[in-house]
Design a protein around this motif. Structure first.
Motif, PDB file in Angstrom:
ATOM      1  N   CYS A 340      12.868   0.836  -8.563  1.00 27.32           N
ATOM      2  CA  CYS A 340      12.071   1.023  -7.445  1.00 27.32           C
ATOM      3  C   CYS A 340      12.184  -0.557  -6.409  1.00 27.32           C
ATOM      4  CB  CYS A 340      10.489   1.059  -7.774  1.00 27.32           C
ATOM      5  SG  CYS A 340       9.336   1.057  -6.394  1.00 27.32           S
ATOM      6  N   ARG A 342      10.043  -0.989  -4.076  1.00 25.91           N
ATOM      7  CA  ARG A 342       8.596  -1.281  -3.204  1.00 25.91           C
ATOM      8  C   ARG A 342       8.628  -0.937  -1.856  1.00 25.91           C
ATOM      9  NH1 ARG A 342       7.835  -0.899  -8.320  1.00 25.91           N
ATOM     10  NH2 ARG A 342       7.247  -2.701  -9.639  1.00 25.91           N
ATOM     11  N   ILE A 369       5.175   6.856  -6.881  1.00 30.96           N
ATOM     12  CA  ILE A 369       5.766   6.085  -8.023  1.00 30.96           C
ATOM     13  C   ILE A 369       4.924   5.314  -9.090  1.00 30.96           C
ATOM     14  CG2 ILE A 369       5.672   3.736  -6.191  1.00 30.96           C
ATOM     15  CD1 ILE A 369       8.242   4.593  -9.035  1.00 30.96           C
ATOM     16  N   CYS A 399      13.440   8.607  -1.395  1.00 28.26           N
ATOM     17  CA  CYS A 399      13.503   7.279  -2.124  1.00 28.26           C
ATOM     18  C   CYS A 399      14.896   6.696  -1.832  1.00 28.26           C
ATOM     19  CB  CYS A 399      13.292   7.761  -3.601  1.00 28.26           C
ATOM     20  SG  CYS A 399      13.749   6.177  -4.527  1.00 28.26           S
TER      21      CYS A 399
END
Ligand code: SF4
Length: 492
Positions: A340, A342, A369, A399
């Motif tokens: 990830c 963010r 997430i 994503c």
């Protein structure tokens, strides 16, 4: 009536029509109630958010706007899917070689004059920062937004030590002054209306409570923060990327506040999760192109700063924090969540997040997430979170690093169900469903009967206290003919 919302991330405002509502009069709904280690009741907090129509409408629309802008930017780049593939494989490589890449980063950063520290958990991270501040006799630290420090309980710890921390990101500063956590990884105060911000500033900064103008509010915050930045002994930033090849820290912000925090005080501390590592400087372009487009639907982040060593006469420290990441790396099902970056795109697209607000999750990480990460931190406390999803897969579709988010959420549900016996009602319903699904002809009759009978049933027979599902949803109208009938008619 018309109202103006503050675009915290982009520093501009936009009008949103909300007929019949008076945002100034609606109290801001607060987030989940935390009771030590007891499980967070996301549903209860979500219900309170749903009961605040102005906040709900604004939040939903604001985040959906970001999602739509993201789509426009993504579709404008023909190689978008290739970029996602590339980003995903770079992150896979980085996770598979985390140990050697981190050591390479450490060597190169040290060669550039940076002091590198390793922290096993949040407590160790906080201790290292306190030591540095004490050594420099610095009572005040200015900080650029960092989710990692939220994980570490940093601000509370510093307060206990008698040390002051001031947030320099506008949204994060609003949250700090209101004694709340960030509700979104990119736009921390996105759940607040401008009237909420005006009320917080009036109470804490002494501004005009009736002036809700975003430009006025932003300027007041800036004026109150600037002297603090100029007087701080230590500045702290997070890190979006750590480049192993060069020992460089890369930080992306839209307000330039990371540059002030890093460059004005004589000491710069970087708090970075170990998963932020990428192998080469050449990989950066892939992520930079994806990050801002996925997050805010803007082609580029306003400030992408590369910190490669301390300024002349200054000090620079990087704290590499584990805080459960190594353990997550060992969890085969959930390790890819460490990829990830963010960006928050999964939150912006999630119908549950948009309608329940980030603080309803009662955890550092909210939205899709968060449903994966939080139970890896505390399985019992966050046991209800994997159910805060429709599993529609939209999060996975947006994503930028191709994490199979909804599949991992589903996997968590499996684990939770194995460990906790479902209620008797649910068990009975599941048994009945299993029986029906095992007998195709009975299933077809049942589907046809329900489709015909349901529209004529009195409302109380469907929506009653026994039907928790129906509390927040309407049963859709059944199609006139079943798929099976259509298939029989069209099969060639
Ligand atoms: S899981 Fe993917 S979409 Fe969600 S914040 Fe992380 S990188 Fe962005």
């Amino acid at each position: 009536m018309k109202r103006i919302d503050i675009d915290h991330a982009e520093g501009r405002s936009r009008r949103i029509d909300t007929p019949g509502h008076h945002p100034e009069r609606e109290a801001q709904p607060r987030g989940a109630i935390r009771r030590g280690k007891r499980p967070i009741d996301h549903a209860e907090a979500a219900e309170r958010f749903l009961a605040a129509p102005d906040h709900l409408a604004f939040h939903d629309q604001r985040l959906w706007d970001l999602r739509q802008k993201r789509d426009r930017e993504a579709f404008a780049i023909p190689e978008w899917e290739e970029l996602r593939d590339l980003a995903s494989s770079i992150k896979d490589y980085a996770l598979a070689n985390l140990d050697t890449l981190l050591e390479e980063f450490e060597r190169n950063a040290q060669a550039n004059g940076i002091t590198v520290h390793w922290a096993r958990d949040g407590a160790e991270h906080n201790r290292i920062v306190v030591e540095i501040m004490r050594r420099h006799d610095a009572p005040l630290l200015v900080k650029s937004k960092s989710m990692l420090t939220e994980e570490c309980g940093f601000r509370d710890h510093m307060q206990e030590q008698g040390l002051a921390v001031i947030e320099t990101d506008l949204g994060e500063r609003i949250q700090q002054l209101d004694n709340e956590d960030p509700s979104h990884v990119v736009v921390p105060a996105v759940h607040k209306l401008r009237a909420d911000v005006a009320a917080v500033f009036a109470k804490t900064l002494g501004t005009d409570p009736d002036n809700h103008d975003p430009a006025y509010l932003a300027e007041q915050q800036r004026e109150s923060n600037r002297p603090l930045i100029l007087g701080a002994g230590v500045g702290m930033t997070g890190a979006n990327f750590l480049v192993a090849e060069t020992g460089t820290v890369v930080v992306c912000t839209n307000e330039g506040n990371a540059d002030l925090s890093a460059n004005v005080p004589p000491v710069h501390i970087v708090s970075a999760g170990i998963e932020k590592i990428i192998p080469r400087a050449g990989d950066l372009g892939v992520f930079i192109r994806l990050l801002s487009r996925s997050a805010l639907g803007s082609p580029i982040t306003q400030y992408t700063s590369h910190f490669r060593g301390p300024r002349l006469g200054a000090e620079m420290h990087v704290i590499l924090v584990d805080n459960g990441r190594s353990a997550r790396l060992g969890m085969q099902q959930f390790r890819s969540a460490l990829k990830c970056i963010r960006c928050g795109a999964c939150m912006n697209t999630c119908p549950v997040y948009r309608r329940s607000g980030g603080l309803s999750y009662g955890a550092t990480y909210a939205g899709p997430i968060g449903l994966i990460i939080d139970p890896t931190i505390d399985q019992r406390k966050y046991s209800a979170l994997p159910y805060a999803s429709t599993l529609n897969g939209s999060c996975t579709a947006v994503c930028p690093v191709k994490i199979d988010i909804h599949q991992q959420i589903h996997a968590w549900r499996g684990i939770m169900a194995e460990q906790k016996e479902p209620s008797r009602t649910k068990r009975t319903a599941m048994k009945a469903a299993a029986l029906l699904l095992a007998h195709p002809s009975a299933y077809r009759v049942a589907v046809r009967t329900v489709g015909t009978v349901l529209p004529h049933m009195p409302r109380f027979a469907v929506y009653n206290p026994l039907n928790a599902w129906g509390r927040g949803r309407e049963v859709p109208n059944a199609p006139r003919r079943t798929f099976h009938d259509w298939y029989k008619a069209n099969r060639t």
